[in-house]
Design a protein around this motif. Sequence first.
Motif, mmCIF file in Angstrom:
data_model
loop_
_atom_site.group_PDB
_atom_site.id
_atom_site.type_symbol
_atom_site.label_atom_id
_atom_site.label_comp_id
_atom_site.label_asym_id
_atom_site.label_seq_id
_atom_site.Cartn_x
_atom_site.Cartn_y
_atom_site.Cartn_z
ATOM 1 N N LEU A 183 20.769 26.248 9.957
ATOM 2 C CA LEU A 183 19.882 25.316 9.267
ATOM 3 C C LEU A 183 18.480 25.908 9.122
ATOM 4 C CD1 LEU A 183 19.425 22.492 8.057
ATOM 5 C CD2 LEU A 183 18.836 21.707 10.341
ATOM 6 N N ARG A 184 17.981 26.506 10.202
ATOM 7 C CA ARG A 184 16.625 27.076 10.157
ATOM 8 C C ARG A 184 16.523 28.164 9.084
ATOM 9 N NH1 ARG A 184 14.445 31.724 12.218
ATOM 10 N NH2 ARG A 184 16.210 32.183 13.588
ATOM 11 N N LEU A 185 17.458 29.117 9.128
ATOM 12 C CA LEU A 185 17.411 30.219 8.167
ATOM 13 C C LEU A 185 17.678 29.718 6.753
ATOM 14 C CD1 LEU A 185 19.488 32.733 10.318
ATOM 15 C CD2 LEU A 185 17.049 32.939 9.804
ATOM 16 N N GLY A 186 18.642 28.798 6.630
ATOM 17 C CA GLY A 186 18.982 28.265 5.309
ATOM 18 C C GLY A 186 17.813 27.501 4.701
ATOM 19 N N THR A 187 17.112 26.726 5.531
ATOM 20 C CA THR A 187 15.970 25.953 5.020
ATOM 21 C C THR A 187 14.854 26.901 4.580
ATOM 22 O OG1 THR A 187 16.590 24.195 6.533
ATOM 23 C CG2 THR A 187 14.393 24.067 5.602
ATOM 24 N N GLU A 188 14.626 27.950 5.382
ATOM 25 C CA GLU A 188 13.599 28.940 5.004
ATOM 26 C C GLU A 188 13.954 29.590 3.678
ATOM 27 O OE1 GLU A 188 12.300 32.195 7.741
ATOM 28 O OE2 GLU A 188 12.700 30.698 9.287
ATOM 29 N N SER A 189 15.227 29.938 3.526
ATOM 30 C CA SER A 189 15.643 30.642 2.320
ATOM 31 C C SER A 189 15.630 29.708 1.101
ATOM 32 C CB SER A 189 17.035 31.254 2.507
ATOM 33 O OG SER A 189 17.218 32.323 1.622
ATOM 34 N N LEU A 190 16.025 28.446 1.326
ATOM 35 C CA LEU A 190 16.007 27.471 0.223
ATOM 36 C C LEU A 190 14.591 27.372 -0.365
ATOM 37 C CD1 LEU A 190 17.531 25.314 -1.418
ATOM 38 C CD2 LEU A 190 17.030 23.677 0.401
ATOM 39 N N ALA A 191 13.588 27.449 0.524
ATOM 40 C CA ALA A 191 12.198 27.354 0.053
ATOM 41 C C ALA A 191 11.806 28.577 -0.783
ATOM 42 C CB ALA A 191 11.261 27.215 1.258
ATOM 43 N N LEU A 192 12.498 29.715 -0.592
ATOM 44 C CA LEU A 192 12.180 30.907 -1.379
ATOM 45 C C LEU A 192 12.872 30.911 -2.738
ATOM 46 C CD1 LEU A 192 12.527 33.678 1.393
ATOM 47 C CD2 LEU A 192 10.426 32.638 0.521
ATOM 48 N N TRP A 193 13.920 30.064 -2.879
ATOM 49 C CA TRP A 193 14.733 30.114 -4.100
ATOM 50 C C TRP A 193 13.972 29.822 -5.388
ATOM 51 C CZ3 TRP A 193 18.740 31.971 -6.538
ATOM 52 C CH2 TRP A 193 19.750 32.587 -5.799
ATOM 53 N N PRO A 194 13.073 28.809 -5.445
ATOM 54 C CA PRO A 194 12.400 28.554 -6.731
ATOM 55 C C PRO A 194 11.655 29.794 -7.250
ATOM 56 C CG PRO A 194 12.123 26.684 -5.277
ATOM 57 C CD PRO A 194 12.765 27.755 -4.448
ATOM 58 N N GLY A 195 10.946 30.501 -6.376
ATOM 59 C CA GLY A 195 10.219 31.706 -6.797
ATOM 60 C C GLY A 195 11.184 32.813 -7.207
ATOM 61 N N PHE A 196 12.244 32.973 -6.407
ATOM 62 C CA PHE A 196 13.243 34.017 -6.668
ATOM 63 C C PHE A 196 13.913 33.764 -8.027
ATOM 64 C CE2 PHE A 196 17.677 35.611 -5.455
ATOM 65 C CZ PHE A 196 17.345 36.949 -5.526
ATOM 66 N N ALA A 197 14.350 32.515 -8.240
ATOM 67 C CA ALA A 197 15.056 32.174 -9.489
ATOM 68 C C ALA A 197 14.123 32.324 -10.685
ATOM 69 C CB ALA A 197 15.594 30.741 -9.404
ATOM 70 N N ALA A 198 12.856 31.923 -10.530
ATOM 71 C CA ALA A 198 11.907 32.027 -11.650
ATOM 72 C C ALA A 198 11.707 33.493 -12.024
ATOM 73 C CB ALA A 198 10.590 31.373 -11.264
ATOM 74 N N ARG A 199 11.616 34.352 -11.008
ATOM 75 C CA ARG A 199 11.434 35.793 -11.270
ATOM 76 C C ARG A 199 12.620 36.352 -12.059
ATOM 77 N NH1 ARG A 199 9.883 36.651 -6.218
ATOM 78 N NH2 ARG A 199 11.726 37.754 -5.490
ATOM 79 N N LEU A 200 13.801 35.850 -11.760
ATOM 80 C CA LEU A 200 15.017 36.360 -12.410
ATOM 81 C C LEU A 200 15.321 35.626 -13.720
ATOM 82 C CD1 LEU A 200 17.395 36.660 -9.308
ATOM 83 C CD2 LEU A 200 15.959 38.425 -10.329
ATOM 84 N N GLY A 201 14.609 34.521 -13.977
ATOM 85 C CA GLY A 201 14.883 33.737 -15.181
ATOM 86 C C GLY A 201 16.209 32.994 -15.106
ATOM 87 N N VAL A 202 16.572 32.551 -13.902
ATOM 88 C CA VAL A 202 17.855 31.849 -13.700
ATOM 89 C C VAL A 202 17.554 30.396 -13.326
ATOM 90 C CG1 VAL A 202 19.832 31.713 -12.141
ATOM 91 C CG2 VAL A 202 19.069 33.928 -12.973
#
Length: 333
Positions: A55-74
């Motif tokens: 949960l800890r790692l998944g929650t941290e990573s979920l918070a990174l997804w919007p920036g990651f997805a925007a960079r990739l245009g996904v």
Amino acid sequence: MLGAGIVGLAVADELARRGHRVTVVDPSPGGGASYAAAGMLSPSAEVWYGEPDVLRLGTESLALWPGFAARLGVPLRDGGTLLVGVDGGDRQRVERQVELLHRLGSRVEPLDARGVRELEPTLARTGGAAYLPDERSVEPRRVVHALLDRVRVLPEPPDHACDVTVVATGASLPAPYDHLVRGVRGEILRLRATDPPRRTVRGWVRGEPVYLVPRPGGEVVVGATSEEHDEPPVVTAGGVLRLLAAARELWPGLDRAQLLEAVARDRPGTADNLPLIGPSGRDDGVVLAAGHYRHGVLLAPLTARLVADHLETGRVDPAVDPRRPAVQPRPTP
Ligand SMILES: Cc1cc2nc3c(=O)[nH]c(=O)nc-3n(C[C@H](O)[C@H](O)[C@H](O)COP(=O)(O)OP(=O)(O)OC[C@H]3O[C@@H](n4cnc5c(N)ncnc54)[C@H](O)[C@@H]3O)c2cc1C
């Protein structure tokens, strides 16, 4: 870098962004577990007793997804996850999950039958339910394609030497690391429907876990079986039958859906269900980024950050350190 699945490609992209020179080698880029993944970014729904680090790692990573997805245009799909149970035992599973998530501080709302109908009118009448509003989903193949546009992948290792090799080969680690990961077969179906659910639905149907993940254009992913085996992963008639039967109890519209694809791949499982991210412990020049089991899509951006931070500072998160005792083989008596 060995391995061009979602994890290896995310790591390569992050290293390149930070100015490192990276060469990625994979004879079949994007053809591993990342090809089959449903794409749920679902740390809460995946939490089991005794696995707070997921949960800890998944929650941290979920918070990174919007920036990651925007960079990739996904695009990312919002809307949260609905947890549902069909019979008494299934309802207890939902209740236990809600209790655990409350205790761990996650946002989760218990729902009655009316609440479920309001959120998901196409679902059958179910028993206990809960809503996890913060969860999302993504199409993993689109992510891999976007990363492959940014990262060059070679089919064979180049002649030149490199300072560090990052091993990101999913469920098939090369020796001497092969004992750290085992393949856990997962079968999954893709369908197209006129009345798909609006958000991810995860359920238990008389003890059988099943999920429905909607995608653009009326597509719905139904998953997934889970089986320990030593054979190449193939789609089995029994697996498809179980998935369809369970999914249909939750979503009767499945009967009219077009079946587009059935796929099987191995999830890279470790002894404690946590990935291996950091120094191999055997060779100073080898760093592992593997063993992401059910969470490799969710954890891809965090893994990229952890590997790059490790290479630049030497830091390692102890929960995912490949040298941790929990993943080492027990000595034979
Ligand atoms: C049915 C199913 C559903 C799933 N659903 C989800 C989900 O909803 N959410 C989620 O977060 N996770 C999900 N997962 C888990 C997720 O798919 C994996 O954890 C993730 O894809 C692992 O990514 P990877 O890059 O480590 O491995 P892979 O995608 O398997 O990539 C490994 C790559 O390494 C390459 N390779 C292998 N050996 C070598 C070698 N010797 N040299 C060079 N290259 C090599 C392979 O060709 C492959 O391209 C699911 C998995 C399955 C099977």
